[in-house]
Design a protein around this motif. Sequence first.
Motif, PDB file in Angstrom:
ATOM      1  N   ARG A 100       0.825  -1.215   0.000  1.00 21.99           N
ATOM      2  CA  ARG A 100       0.000   0.000   0.000  1.00 21.99           C
ATOM      3  C   ARG A 100       0.856   1.260   0.000  1.00 21.99           C
ATOM      4  O   ARG A 100       0.541   2.230  -0.695  1.00 21.99           O
ATOM      5  CB  ARG A 100      -0.934  -0.020   1.221  1.00 21.99           C
ATOM      6  N   LEU A 101       1.935   1.261   0.777  1.00 25.46           N
ATOM      7  CA  LEU A 101       2.829   2.420   0.779  1.00 25.46           C
ATOM      8  C   LEU A 101       3.458   2.602  -0.595  1.00 25.46           C
ATOM      9  O   LEU A 101       3.626   3.732  -1.072  1.00 25.46           O
ATOM     10  CB  LEU A 101       3.912   2.259   1.840  1.00 25.46           C
ATOM     11  N   SER A 102       3.769   1.486  -1.256  1.00 23.51           N
ATOM     12  CA  SER A 102       4.328   1.553  -2.603  1.00 23.51           C
ATOM     13  C   SER A 102       3.366   2.234  -3.564  1.00 23.51           C
ATOM     14  O   SER A 102       3.764   3.043  -4.406  1.00 23.51           O
ATOM     15  CB  SER A 102       4.659   0.139  -3.104  1.00 23.51           C
ATOM     16  N   GLN A 103       2.058   1.926  -3.432  1.00 29.07           N
ATOM     17  CA  GLN A 103       1.048   2.553  -4.282  1.00 29.07           C
ATOM     18  C   GLN A 103       0.971   4.055  -4.024  1.00 29.07           C
ATOM     19  O   GLN A 103       0.858   4.853  -4.960  1.00 29.07           O
ATOM     20  CB  GLN A 103      -0.325   1.910  -4.023  1.00 29.07           C
ATOM     21  N   ILE A 104       1.039   4.433  -2.756  1.00 24.59           N
ATOM     22  CA  ILE A 104       1.002   5.854  -2.386  1.00 24.59           C
ATOM     23  C   ILE A 104       2.205   6.585  -2.981  1.00 24.59           C
ATOM     24  O   ILE A 104       2.074   7.650  -3.604  1.00 24.59           O
ATOM     25  CB  ILE A 104       0.993   6.026  -0.855  1.00 24.59           C
ATOM     26  N   LEU A 105       3.383   6.024  -2.786  1.00 25.65           N
ATOM     27  CA  LEU A 105       4.602   6.674  -3.278  1.00 25.65           C
ATOM     28  C   LEU A 105       4.616   6.761  -4.796  1.00 25.65           C
ATOM     29  O   LEU A 105       5.084   7.759  -5.364  1.00 25.65           O
ATOM     30  CB  LEU A 105       5.843   5.920  -2.788  1.00 25.65           C
ATOM     31  N   LYS A 132       7.693 -14.338  -5.958  1.00 25.96           N
ATOM     32  CA  LYS A 132       7.813 -15.269  -7.084  1.00 25.96           C
ATOM     33  C   LYS A 132       8.033 -14.516  -8.396  1.00 25.96           C
ATOM     34  O   LYS A 132       8.570 -15.065  -9.337  1.00 25.96           O
ATOM     35  CB  LYS A 132       6.562 -16.142  -7.185  1.00 25.96           C
ATOM     36  N   ASP A 133       7.570 -13.274  -8.417  1.00 30.34           N
ATOM     37  CA  ASP A 133       7.704 -12.489  -9.633  1.00 30.34           C
ATOM     38  C   ASP A 133       8.306 -11.140  -9.273  1.00 30.34           C
ATOM     39  O   ASP A 133       7.701 -10.333  -8.581  1.00 30.34           O
ATOM     40  CB  ASP A 133       6.324 -12.294 -10.279  1.00 30.34           C
ATOM     41  N   MET A 134       9.510 -10.889  -9.745  1.00 27.72           N
ATOM     42  CA  MET A 134      10.203  -9.642  -9.406  1.00 27.72           C
ATOM     43  C   MET A 134       9.414  -8.399  -9.773  1.00 27.72           C
ATOM     44  O   MET A 134       9.421  -7.402  -9.062  1.00 27.72           O
ATOM     45  CB  MET A 134      11.545  -9.596 -10.135  1.00 27.72           C
ATOM     46  N   LEU A 135       8.665  -8.459 -10.875  1.00 28.72           N
ATOM     47  CA  LEU A 135       7.938  -7.279 -11.335  1.00 28.72           C
ATOM     48  C   LEU A 135       6.804  -6.914 -10.390  1.00 28.72           C
ATOM     49  O   LEU A 135       6.385  -5.767 -10.319  1.00 28.72           O
ATOM     50  CB  LEU A 135       7.393  -7.519 -12.749  1.00 28.72           C
ATOM     51  N   SER A 136       6.261  -7.902  -9.665  1.00 28.32           N
ATOM     52  CA  SER A 136       5.151  -7.629  -8.755  1.00 28.32           C
ATOM     53  C   SER A 136       5.584  -7.638  -7.298  1.00 28.32           C
ATOM     54  O   SER A 136       4.759  -7.655  -6.405  1.00 28.32           O
ATOM     55  CB  SER A 136       4.032  -8.666  -8.959  1.00 28.32           C
ATOM     56  N   ASN A 137       6.866  -7.647  -7.058  1.00 30.41           N
ATOM     57  CA  ASN A 137       7.408  -7.659  -5.707  1.00 30.41           C
ATOM     58  C   ASN A 137       7.168  -6.309  -5.033  1.00 30.41           C
ATOM     59  O   ASN A 137       7.730  -5.303  -5.458  1.00 30.41           O
ATOM     60  CB  ASN A 137       8.920  -7.954  -5.793  1.00 30.41           C
ATOM     61  N   PRO A 138       6.338  -6.261  -3.963  1.00 30.81           N
ATOM     62  CA  PRO A 138       6.061  -4.978  -3.317  1.00 30.81           C
ATOM     63  C   PRO A 138       7.297  -4.331  -2.717  1.00 30.81           C
ATOM     64  O   PRO A 138       7.397  -3.114  -2.650  1.00 30.81           O
ATOM     65  CB  PRO A 138       5.040  -5.352  -2.227  1.00 30.81           C
ATOM     66  N   TYR A 139       8.264  -5.158  -2.285  1.00 29.50           N
ATOM     67  CA  TYR A 139       9.488  -4.613  -1.706  1.00 29.50           C
ATOM     68  C   TYR A 139      10.321  -3.907  -2.773  1.00 29.50           C
ATOM     69  O   TYR A 139      10.861  -2.832  -2.548  1.00 29.50           O
ATOM     70  CB  TYR A 139      10.293  -5.735  -1.040  1.00 29.50           C
ATOM     71  N   THR A 140      10.410  -4.538  -3.936  1.00 28.82           N
ATOM     72  CA  THR A 140      11.139  -3.916  -5.036  1.00 28.82           C
ATOM     73  C   THR A 140      10.446  -2.645  -5.497  1.00 28.82           C
ATOM     74  O   THR A 140      11.074  -1.609  -5.712  1.00 28.82           O
ATOM     75  CB  THR A 140      11.262  -4.897  -6.227  1.00 28.82           C
ATOM     76  N   ASN A 141       9.120  -2.717  -5.654  1.00 36.44           N
ATOM     77  CA  ASN A 141       8.354  -1.547  -6.085  1.00 36.44           C
ATOM     78  C   ASN A 141       8.478  -0.395  -5.089  1.00 36.44           C
ATOM     79  O   ASN A 141       8.621   0.764  -5.478  1.00 36.44           O
ATOM     80  CB  ASN A 141       6.878  -1.914  -6.259  1.00 36.44           C
ATOM     81  N   SER A 153      10.163   3.215  -5.905  1.00 40.56           N
ATOM     82  CA  SER A 153       9.362   4.446  -5.758  1.00 40.56           C
ATOM     83  C   SER A 153      10.008   5.402  -4.777  1.00 40.56           C
ATOM     84  O   SER A 153      10.031   6.618  -5.000  1.00 40.56           O
ATOM     85  CB  SER A 153       7.943   4.093  -5.304  1.00 40.56           C
ATOM     86  N   ALA A 154      10.527   4.852  -3.664  1.00 43.66           N
ATOM     87  CA  ALA A 154      11.186   5.691  -2.659  1.00 43.66           C
ATOM     88  C   ALA A 154      12.422   6.364  -3.249  1.00 43.66           C
ATOM     89  O   ALA A 154      12.662   7.557  -3.027  1.00 43.66           O
ATOM     90  CB  ALA A 154      11.567   4.852  -1.444  1.00 43.66           C
ATOM     91  N   GLU A 155      13.187   5.599  -4.008  1.00 34.21           N
ATOM     92  CA  GLU A 155      14.405   6.161  -4.626  1.00 34.21           C
ATOM     93  C   GLU A 155      14.056   7.283  -5.605  1.00 34.21           C
ATOM     94  O   GLU A 155      14.696   8.339  -5.619  1.00 34.21           O
ATOM     95  CB  GLU A 155      15.172   5.063  -5.349  1.00 34.21           C
TER      96      GLU A 155
END
Length: 285
Positions: A189-194, A248-257, A261-263
């Motif tokens: 959720r934070l990823s979506q906000i950012l 399982k999928d890097m593209l949907s990884n919330p940590y990566t996203n 986004s933070a960067e």
Amino acid sequence: AVDSSCEWVEAVIRRLRNGLPHQQGQLWTPSSGELLVQTVACVEDLSTQAFHPILTGLGTLLQALIQSNPPNSCGEKEVESYCIVLDCLSNCLAKMSESELNSEALQCLQALFSKITQLCLLPMDHGMKIKVAANSVLFHLSGLHFLGIFNKIILKLTAASRSGIVQQLDVGEFNLIQLIPHLNLNATRLSQILHVMVSTFRDLKTKNKSVFNCVPAILHKSIWNFISGYPHQFNDLLSNPTDHQFVKDMLSNPYTNLSRSAEKLFNLCDEYADSQKKKTLVWPL
């Protein structure tokens, strides 16, 4: 059986309404308080079996309280009644999981959100106890139906970034953006906000400075609430975001996203802060 269940819910909600401190007035006694505690516990237990009717009943009770006793000018007994109803709502929501919700319940959550926002947005010098209790309801509400709430809030943010029409928006609608730190923000959720903040950053900066100036403080609180609310996710993010056991999928990884986004956001802030005044503004981030 359904009719019997609805009658039981109505009876319990009516008992709760009649037992609230502002209804009892001078008749309030210690035994009144004990009976009220039992009634609240009954409502909360019943919510696990009849979530939609209970939520509807509590929402109606809250609306009646708002109409008869405006929160920015009510007395001590009324404030206590508000807090009891809001705490009961919060506990009922906390007992539910997103997977258990049907379309009826989701519609009920949407209706409840509109009632709760006006209490969450009370001025700091009015009804602080009510505001805190309402924020707790919002936290659990957003945990159950984040997408619906996210869309309502972000709609106002994107509208402000595109045309700078914030002055034409209802004050309450504009202030919805201030609710972001009080949402239940995990990594996804934070990823979506950012992500939305990054995409609107430049437009807000040029078209709507009044909103833009609020963003650093809002995000500062949101990020810290994520860290305190989900410390295990924050630790996973720091340790190795691309190697999480559930990924399982890097593209949907919330940590990566979230990391990306933070960067991007920090780079935009660094690019923006070319003077002392601007550095002060984005310092919270």
